[in-house]
Design an enzyme around this catalytic site. Structure first.
Site, PDB file in Angstrom:
ATOM      1  N   GLU A 182       0.830  -1.207   0.000  1.00 60.55           N
ATOM      2  CA  GLU A 182       0.000   0.000   0.000  1.00 60.55           C
ATOM      3  C   GLU A 182       0.859   1.250   0.000  1.00 60.55           C
ATOM      4  O   GLU A 182       2.030   1.230   0.345  1.00 60.55           O
ATOM      5  CB  GLU A 182      -0.940   0.022   1.210  1.00 60.55           C
ATOM      6  CG  GLU A 182      -0.349  -0.479   2.513  1.00 60.55           C
ATOM      7  CD  GLU A 182       0.804   0.321   3.048  1.00 60.55           C
ATOM      8  OE1 GLU A 182       0.771   1.573   2.955  1.00 60.55           O
ATOM      9  OE2 GLU A 182       1.765  -0.281   3.572  1.00 60.55           O
ATOM     10  N   GLU A 325       4.528  -0.599   1.796  1.00 65.05           N
ATOM     11  CA  GLU A 325       4.712  -0.838   0.356  1.00 65.05           C
ATOM     12  C   GLU A 325       4.546  -2.304  -0.035  1.00 65.05           C
ATOM     13  O   GLU A 325       4.445  -2.622  -1.204  1.00 65.05           O
ATOM     14  CB  GLU A 325       6.089  -0.368  -0.141  1.00 65.05           C
ATOM     15  CG  GLU A 325       6.395   1.094   0.075  1.00 65.05           C
ATOM     16  CD  GLU A 325       7.778   1.472  -0.449  1.00 65.05           C
ATOM     17  OE1 GLU A 325       8.465   0.608  -1.056  1.00 65.05           O
ATOM     18  OE2 GLU A 325       8.185   2.627  -0.247  1.00 65.05           O
TER      19      GLU A 325
END
Length: 366
Positions: A182, A325
């Site tokens: 994300e 991430e």
């Protein structure tokens, strides 16, 4: 009720209904095979647990994992107006472009793991264009949850559906192992609120330093979360209501990724705090989905262990990471693949001509 909303809810319910328990026969076959390998029973610990889990997911003792992808959902958060992050909201679109150009940490680790990075704009507050970007924007960032609901229920459901459809499309292309990633400045604030409501955690223990804020800003962040919960009054018995009122678009997208992977009978390796908040929502919607989740690592974010405990997951790594991430999840791909290689490549006692240990008979002397 709006007909589109009703149809969207029905579609989500159908996905949830399609999530089946693990194949117990395949799990048992994997367990028997593991006990025949040239090692003491259970001596490879979590690798053996993952091997049996993968067998149950795929329905065969020696599964083929296929292609690997980390799905990075990106969205902005209106609550950033409250000054809860060390970084400005403009970093979200800048980092999305960094992902697409291959320069972020998750790109480096994905290349090492032989995995593809799939970046989805589900709610970035900017217009982005790149050939490799999946543009599925629901809206340009959430509203400020400290003043009202982060989004409408219809928008939350649409975001979940984006995650489901992304997995379905990739599974159709031969991907069989997924990871969650994300990007969204402010998303530890939303994730902490989800933990506080769905997990019953005190805000002081649920909300950590995120991007590295100081004590004063941490106290302010926690106050903002409390105010958001007080204003919105999310119903802990209704996970979609909680996601709608104090969640995020990229978090909702990851809820869909987890549900979609479970529906497609594929394992999904979750990353850190934000991914685990999405997993908490997903498993409250569909408890059976927990069987398809592999927890990659324990984040430095203080509420992460509480989140994993709420879901009943044990992390494989403790690396003191807090980047997000999908970095921790991609690192764990090698361990997931190692469990399969052990099953397929390690010799059995019979193959190697090695004598198995003999258990002492009950009552026998030393």
């Amino acid at each position: 009720m709006d007909q589109n909303k009703a149809n969207g809810q029905e579609a989500l319910e159908q996905v949830i209904a399609g999530i089946r328990p693990l194949d117990s026969a395949a799990v048992e076959a994997a367990a028997r095979h593991l006990d025949q390998l040239t090692k003491p029973p259970g001596s490879l610990g979590r690798l053996e647990h993952v091997a049996k889990q993968l067998a149950g997911i795929h329905g065969e003792a020696l599964p083929e994992l296929g292609r690997k992808a980390v799905i990075v959902m990106a969205g902005d958060h209106g609550v950033c107006e409250e000054g809860i992050s060390a970084f400005p909201a403009e970093v979200t679109p800048q980092m999305v472009m960094n992902f697409l150009h291959g320069g972020a940490a998750v790109n480096v680790l994905a290349r090492q793991a032989g995995a593809d990075v799939v970046c989805v704009d589900i709610g970035v507050n900017a217009e982005l264009s790149h050939p490799d970007l999946r543009s599925r924007k629901i809206r340009r960032g959430t509203a400020n949850m400290a003043k009202g609901p982060a989004m409408s229920r219809r928008e939350a459901e649409a975001a979940v559906r984006v995650g489901i459809e992304t997995v379905e499309e990739l599974a159709a292309a031969g991907y069989r192992l997924f990871a969650t990633g994300e990007m969204g400045i402010g998303n530890t604030t939303a994730s902490s609120a989800l933990l506080a409501v769905l997990g019953g955690a005190d805000v002081a223990s649920a909300a950590g330093r995120g991007t590295g804020i100081d004590d004063a800003r941490l106290a302010h962040k926690q106050a903002v979360i409390r105010r958001s919960i007080e204003i919105n009054r999310p119903d802990p018995a209704d996970p979609m209501d909680v996601l709608t009122k104090v969640g995020g678009l990229e978090i909702a997208g990851l809820v869909g990724v987890i549900l979609g992977a479970a529906r497609c009978r594929c394992p999904v390796v979750i990353d850190g705090f934000i991914s685990s908040a999405a997993a908490l929502v997903a498993t409250r919607l569909a408890p059976e989905a927990a069987s398809y989740i592999i927890a990659s690592h324990l984040s430095q974010e203080q509420g992460h262990e509480r989140l994993l405990n709420e879901i009943g997951l044990v992390p494989m790594l403790r690396m003191d990471m807090r980047l997000g991430e999908g970095t921790g999840a991609v690192l764990a791909f090698s361990l997931v693949e190692a469990s399969v290689r052990i099953m397929k490549e390690m010799a059995t006692f019979a193959d190697a001509g090695v004598s198995k240990s003999e258990e002492k008979k009950e009552g026998a002397g030393a």
